[in-house]
Design an enzyme around this catalytic site. Structure first.
Site, PDB file in Angstrom:
ATOM      1  N   ARG A  56      33.080  37.921  67.269  1.00 53.33           N
ATOM      2  CA  ARG A  56      33.375  37.749  65.823  1.00 53.33           C
ATOM      3  C   ARG A  56      32.577  38.864  65.028  1.00 53.33           C
ATOM      4  O   ARG A  56      31.248  39.406  65.229  1.00 53.33           O
ATOM      5  CB  ARG A  56      32.482  36.442  65.383  1.00 53.33           C
ATOM      6  CG  ARG A  56      32.898  35.986  64.171  1.00 53.33           C
ATOM      7  CD  ARG A  56      32.072  34.677  63.955  1.00 53.33           C
ATOM      8  NE  ARG A  56      32.587  33.961  62.622  1.00 53.33           N
ATOM      9  CZ  ARG A  56      32.212  32.564  62.751  1.00 53.33           C
ATOM     10  NH1 ARG A  56      31.304  32.061  63.359  1.00 53.33           N
ATOM     11  NH2 ARG A  56      32.698  31.871  61.382  1.00 53.33           N
TER      12      ARG A  56
ATOM     13  N   GLU B  19      35.594  36.297  60.267  1.00 50.17           N
ATOM     14  CA  GLU B  19      34.682  37.017  60.707  1.00 50.17           C
ATOM     15  C   GLU B  19      33.418  37.460  59.333  1.00 50.17           C
ATOM     16  O   GLU B  19      32.469  37.557  59.801  1.00 50.17           O
ATOM     17  CB  GLU B  19      35.136  38.417  61.397  1.00 50.17           C
ATOM     18  CG  GLU B  19      35.795  38.077  62.658  1.00 50.17           C
ATOM     19  CD  GLU B  19      36.817  39.204  63.211  1.00 50.17           C
ATOM     20  OE1 GLU B  19      37.689  39.396  62.453  1.00 50.17           O
ATOM     21  OE2 GLU B  19      36.360  39.847  64.111  1.00 50.17           O
TER      22      GLU B  19
ATOM     23  N   PHE C  99      33.286  42.244  65.740  1.00 50.41           N
ATOM     24  CA  PHE C  99      34.171  43.209  66.490  1.00 50.41           C
ATOM     25  C   PHE C  99      33.696  44.617  66.103  1.00 50.41           C
ATOM     26  O   PHE C  99      34.519  45.550  65.952  1.00 50.41           O
ATOM     27  CB  PHE C  99      35.505  42.973  66.269  1.00 50.41           C
ATOM     28  CG  PHE C  99      36.459  43.521  67.253  1.00 50.41           C
ATOM     29  CD1 PHE C  99      36.815  42.954  68.341  1.00 50.41           C
ATOM     30  CD2 PHE C  99      37.361  44.659  67.062  1.00 50.41           C
ATOM     31  CE1 PHE C  99      37.564  43.188  69.665  1.00 50.41           C
ATOM     32  CE2 PHE C  99      38.144  45.061  67.955  1.00 50.41           C
ATOM     33  CZ  PHE C  99      38.578  44.476  69.233  1.00 50.41           C
TER      34      PHE C  99
ATOM     35  N   THR D 169      43.388  46.727  63.914  1.00 48.19           N
ATOM     36  CA  THR D 169      43.449  48.107  63.845  1.00 48.19           C
ATOM     37  C   THR D 169      44.365  48.960  64.616  1.00 48.19           C
ATOM     38  O   THR D 169      44.821  49.786  64.633  1.00 48.19           O
ATOM     39  CB  THR D 169      41.841  49.024  64.244  1.00 48.19           C
ATOM     40  OG1 THR D 169      41.566  48.419  65.214  1.00 48.19           O
ATOM     41  CG2 THR D 169      40.942  48.526  62.997  1.00 48.19           C
TER      42      THR D 169
ATOM     43  N   ARG E 286      35.938  50.079  64.884  1.00 46.65           N
ATOM     44  CA  ARG E 286      35.836  49.234  63.712  1.00 46.65           C
ATOM     45  C   ARG E 286      34.361  49.652  63.168  1.00 46.65           C
ATOM     46  O   ARG E 286      34.010  49.435  61.991  1.00 46.65           O
ATOM     47  CB  ARG E 286      36.119  47.636  64.149  1.00 46.65           C
ATOM     48  CG  ARG E 286      35.837  46.874  62.635  1.00 46.65           C
ATOM     49  CD  ARG E 286      36.635  45.403  63.105  1.00 46.65           C
ATOM     50  NE  ARG E 286      37.727  45.334  62.811  1.00 46.65           N
ATOM     51  CZ  ARG E 286      38.327  44.898  61.896  1.00 46.65           C
ATOM     52  NH1 ARG E 286      37.936  45.054  60.743  1.00 46.65           N
ATOM     53  NH2 ARG E 286      39.676  44.595  61.825  1.00 46.65           N
TER      54      ARG E 286
ATOM     55  N   GLN F 184      41.872  32.591  73.591  1.00 45.86           N
ATOM     56  CA  GLN F 184      42.397  33.241  72.252  1.00 45.86           C
ATOM     57  C   GLN F 184      43.724  33.746  72.367  1.00 45.86           C
ATOM     58  O   GLN F 184      44.150  34.132  71.164  1.00 45.86           O
ATOM     59  CB  GLN F 184      41.319  34.092  71.734  1.00 45.86           C
ATOM     60  CG  GLN F 184      40.263  33.152  71.142  1.00 45.86           C
ATOM     61  CD  GLN F 184      39.130  34.245  70.845  1.00 45.86           C
ATOM     62  OE1 GLN F 184      38.164  34.538  71.596  1.00 45.86           O
ATOM     63  NE2 GLN F 184      39.277  34.721  69.865  1.00 45.86           N
TER      64      GLN F 184
ATOM     65  N   GLU G  29      38.920  36.057  74.090  1.00 51.92           N
ATOM     66  CA  GLU G  29      40.161  36.947  73.701  1.00 51.92           C
ATOM     67  C   GLU G  29      40.744  37.679  74.928  1.00 51.92           C
ATOM     68  O   GLU G  29      41.922  37.542  75.271  1.00 51.92           O
ATOM     69  CB  GLU G  29      39.836  37.903  72.525  1.00 51.92           C
ATOM     70  CG  GLU G  29      40.905  38.953  72.174  1.00 51.92           C
ATOM     71  CD  GLU G  29      40.489  39.662  70.992  1.00 51.92           C
ATOM     72  OE1 GLU G  29      39.682  39.453  70.392  1.00 51.92           O
ATOM     73  OE2 GLU G  29      41.541  40.556  70.527  1.00 51.92           O
TER      74      GLU G  29
ATOM     75  N   ALA H 183      40.481  38.790  64.999  1.00 52.06           N
ATOM     76  CA  ALA H 183      40.563  39.766  63.601  1.00 52.06           C
ATOM     77  C   ALA H 183      40.490  38.916  62.256  1.00 52.06           C
ATOM     78  O   ALA H 183      40.980  39.503  61.372  1.00 52.06           O
ATOM     79  CB  ALA H 183      41.528  40.867  63.663  1.00 52.06           C
TER      80      ALA H 183
END
Lengths: 774, 154
Positions: A354, A728, A356, A457, A322, A209, A244, A526
């Site tokens: 997914r 997500e 996060f 973020t 998050r 990713q 990721e 994200a």
């Protein structure tokens, strides 16, 4: 299924059309090439890693002679063979590629075997004789807290005075919720194929990713400049966050072997090895005390959110941030203290999945609401409504606990619509009647909202690039930073380009994501892929359009601003020509027909030290009603019906968006019901194959699965064609399944049930068996 | 390494070769014949991504030895279409968006064809139960079920 769009957004019909996935015709024919399907270069070698069998301790000695002597083995590589950096990691470089002097989880790579076949490599890897000096592993939350074991120091978000507000509140309660992890279980396991090129260059096909981070990790391990390394990814067979950061490891080890041996080397993790090596969704424990009034409105909340992060930091900082922010979900919290503990434990390094951290934060917040409702004997939906953020952006109740004002709030409107369309009130009464009548099968019902912040973020990541070529016959090639993992981002970006040029989508050739075409990319994560890369591709297309318009204007003597591109033609007033003819003429006149495009998200900015600022460009909203049945003698549960209403803004592609909503919901349901990760007392993951780890199958999903995209949805921010991110947010709609099960357990035993996630039959049975709580 | 001789028909073409007797059918299909549309998902006969037809029956090709397919007729995902014309089940998966990442799709299509062979007009519940041996991690199965329904009506 096709939805109406404003006139400004509809020209060719490319954007907003329910087109099939760009590779659908290949997928159904078995003609879509995944990395393991690329024809192998002659002499290609294969990798397996030797893994630690001890969760924590000192690495005393490794005897690898038997490994080296095994049939088919070409080389055995350890940390001493790494010419560049011996430690990798996306934020902190705290992960040795191969263990150096300590081991920190069962599964940690000690060395790599390079052999003529995958089977030979795997057989040989098991012949190592390793001596450890074992130490007791840190696995439990409290053990980690006592040992002061953290991957990152504790962090506290403070807004208002929670303690005083709770003390002054007419009602108070406290509780704890445990939330399990989740294996990504991308159907295509981790894989990388490294092919050496001339002069020390390396081409790596990676199922990743994050091609740029993979490129940089490979370069750092090899000790070369990133410009020496090209990473390409045409598609992944699923990723869900699991590729990721973790994909970089496989690419780096394959490239290390390829550079050393000057041969092409493939590293495909066997599924069992993949489970043991790579991280999963973070496990969380939420402890809280909440003060509230008679309507259920929250007056003060103190919470400690502890997560088991595993052996390294990975992205645990951002994941936990998050979680802290999403505790509020769609609810206003005036007086809040949330303490965030990112615990280091001797397990696989928990990573992106997914949502996060959002799913855990939201479930913790919803659990608080559910507790309050049960304490006051109110319908949880009424308590939810009492706590919603204000839809008036100027209201103090529109301010989040992290200091961002909510300017696009539609949650009450959306929930009210779903409440009616799902017949919530009638079914609430029907469920209660059923439960009064039936002693053994209990039913439960829950409506939960989702309000999910869209943007990285880590604000710097909110950028993207694209590369757009128009060839002089008029054919078009688009390349961009996003990676395709099934979510349809390639299709959506191609729709944007076709829309801009007034062409058919099939005229736009999409090519593999490639670090030599678009550099310095952010991960496709994200939920941001289409938002960021759609805008970048649009910018590139508009640049080329501007050049063509200027060329036509100067040639024919009209104002460039009047030139339009639609229906395969370029037009200005009464003048018009086919697209191909204009492109050809521009080429002959030496006009550049290639452009990059760049996009940077406006408005966002966030201080990770205080967790305050504007982390998100906008919010995605949705809600779901789930109805379940449980068998109180066996603990089995079944989802009977689910109604979903989800806001995707003005959909770029309703067929793709609907698929994201359905798939996200079912994946979230798996997290909260059947997918249970179990580590034993030694720290060994006992659920490391689909034989012991239960992913939802088709029969776990009810026939009554009613999904609607919200017709009134529109992004108030200037997103790509006013759409909203969809990757997500729908996963968290599945909180409704968990809380419906909790509702059914409450019907079985009364009071406030003690039920942790996932709600496996075992946990449901235990929760039903416990005596009625106060 | 000892080898064994094997003869079988794959997608209508007779094949004869000498193989390591431990070779799995999926290895023969992918590595020896280069038919990479059949995917390996879990390596342990759970996920169904490697499903092919052996004498018309759906088989997870990672769970049997190639030698067990000696003398049989094997059909893989590449053998379904007639020229450029997709099999109705392939077309239905495309039409109904019954895929996302596409990795499970070939196995899912092969299982779905066998399902309809034994039960040409299945109920929705029968479709859902019939595909229990194939994991899809992306779609939530809704569009897969719709695809099978479309193919059943075709």
């Amino acid at each position: 299924m096709k939805r109406d769009l404003p006139a400004s957004a509809v020209r060719t019909g490319a954007v907003g059309a329910a087109l099939p996935h760009d590779s659908a015709h290949l997928h159904v024919a078995g003609a879509a090439t995944y990395i393991d399907d690329i024809p192998e270069l002659a002499g290609t070698l294969h990798i397996a890693v030797g893994m630690s069998t001890v969760a924590r301790g000192r690495l005393v000695a490794m005897q690898l002679d038997r490994v080296r002597a095994a049939a088919g083995v070409v080389a055995v590589l350890g940390h001493a063979d790494i010419p560049g950096e011996k430690c990798i990691g996306p934020v902190k470089h705290d992960e040795p590629v191969f263990a150096i002097d300590r081991v920190e989880y069962i599964g940690q790579p000690l060395f790599a075997v390079v052999a003529t076949s995958l089977e030979a490599a795997r057989r040989a890897a098991r012949l190592a004789q390793v001596t450890y000096e074992e130490e007791p592993p840190i696995l439990d939350y409290d053990d980690a807290i006592r040992a002061n074991s953290h991957v990152l120091p504790p962090l506290t978000l403070v807004t208002g005075d929670a303690k005083a507000a709770i003390a002054a509140a007419p009602y108070r309660l406290s509780n704890r919720l445990l939330m399990g992890g989740q294996e990504q279980f991308y159907l295509e396991g981790q894989i990388a194929y490294a092919c050496p090129r001339e002069d020390g260059q390396m081409l790596v096909y990676s199922s990743t990713q994050h091609p740029t981070e993979t490129q940089f990790t490979v370069a750092h391990v090899l000790g070369v400049a990133p410009s020496q390394v090209v990473v390409e990814c045409r598609r992944m067979g699923g990723a869900f966050g699991g590729k990721e950061t973790q994909a970089a490891y496989f690419a780096a080890v394959a490239a290390l072997a390829a550079a050393k041996l000057k041969r092409a080397v493939k590293f495909r993790a066997d599924r069992d090895d993949d489970f043991m090596l790579t991280g999963k969704r973070h496990e969380f424990r939420a402890d809280y005390e909440v003060g509230f009034d008679a309507s259920g409105r929250i007056l003060g909340l103190e919470m400690t959110l502890a997560s088991r992060c595993g052996w390294s930091a990975d992205l645990s900082g951002s994941v936990n941030d998050r979680a802290v922010m999403h505790v509020s979900n769609a609810y206003h919290l005036a007086n809040v203290t949330i303490r965030s503990l990112r615990l280091k434990t001797n397990q696989q390094s928990a990573n992106a999945f997914r949502g996060f951290g959002g799913p855990q934060g939201i479930l913790a917040g919803e659990h608080v609401i559910d507790d309050i409702a049960r304490h006051l004997k109110l319908d949880p939906l009424a308590v939810r409504k009492a706590n919603f953020y204000s839809a008036d952006p100027s209201s103090p109740r529109a301010m989040t606990h992290y200091g961002m004002r909510v300017e696009d709030n539609v949650i009450l409107e959306l929930v009210t619509e779903l409440e009616a369309s799902s017949e919530y009130a009638r079914r609430r009464a029907a469920v209660d009647q059923w439960n009064a009548r039936e002693p053994l099968i209990k039913r439960g019902l829950a409506l939960t909202p989702v309000m999910f912040g869209i943007s990285f973020t880590a604000s710097f990541l909110n950028q993207a690039g694209a590369l757009l070529h128009v060839y002089h016959d008029g054919s078009v090639m688009i390349n961009h930073a996003a990676t395709e993992m099934g979510q349809g981002v390639y299709t959506k970006v191609a729709q944007v380009v076709a829309e801009e040029f007034g062409l058919q989508v099939r005229q736009v050739r999409i090519t593999a994501t490639d670090t030599s075409k678009v550099p310095n990319t952010s991960p496709t994560a994200a939920s941001s892929g289409a938002d960021l890369n759609g805008k970048a591709a649009q910018a590139a297309a508009r640049e080329i359009k501007a050049r063509l318009a200027a060329f036509c204007a100067s040639t024919h003597g009209f104002d460039a601003a009047t030139v339009e591109f639609r229906d395969g033609r370029v037009m200005a007033g009464a003048w018009e020509r086919p697209w191909e003819e204009v492109v050809r003429a521009a080429y002959m006149a030496r006009v550049s027909l290639s452009s990059t495009g760049f996009y940077s998200v406006p408005k966002v900015g966030f201080d990770p030290a205080t967790l305050k600022g504007r982390p998100f460009y906008y919010f995605a909203y949705g809600a779901a009603v789930s109805e379940v049945a449980i068998d109180i003698l066996t603990g089995e549960s079944r989802l009977l019906r689910v109604d979903v209403l989800h806001d995707v803004g003005r959909s770029l592609n309703p067929a793709i968006d609907r698929g994201q909503v359905e798939g996200g919901f079912v994946q979230g349901m798996g997290w909260l019901t059947s997918e249970e990760l179990v580590w034993d007392a030694h720290g060994r993951l006992r659920t490391h194959a689909p034989s012991t780890y239960k992913i939802p199958v088709s029969s776990d999903v009810p026939e009554a699965f009613k999904v609607s995209l919200w017709e009134r949805g529109e992004n108030v921010e200037d997103s790509i064609f006013r759409s909203k991110a969809v990757g997500e947010p729908p996963l968290m709609l599945a909180s409704s399944v968990f809380l419906a099960i909790r509702d059914a357990v409450a019907a079985a035993r009364g009071g406030v049930p003690a039920l942790d996630a996932p709600a496996t039959p075992e946990r449901i049975l235990l929760a039903c068996s416990a005596g009625p709580a106060a | 390494m000892t080898t064994e001789s094997i003869s079988l028909t794959v997608n209508g073409q007779p094949r004869r070769m000498d193989i390591d007797p431990r070779t799995l059918l999926v290895q023969l299909i992918r590595d020896h014949l280069g038919l990479t549309g059949t995917h390996v998902g879990c390596d342990t006969a759970q996920c169904g991504a490697c499903t092919v037809h052996v004498d018309g029956r759906a088989v997870k090709s990672c769970s049997i030895l190639a030698l067990q397919a000696d003398g049989t007729e094997v059909t893989t995902i590449e053998g379904l279409a007639t020229g450029d014309e997709l099999h109705p089940m392939q077309q239905a998966f495309r039409d109904c968006h019954g895929l996302q990442c596409g990795y499970c799709t070939p196995g899912m299509v092969m299982s779905a064809i066998e399902l309809l062979k034994h039960n040409p007009q299945p109920s929705e519940q029968q479709i859902r139960e019939g595909l229990e041996g194939n994991i899809c991690r992306c779609t939530g199965y809704q569009n897969i079920v719709k695809a099978v329904q479309q193919a059943a009506g075709a």
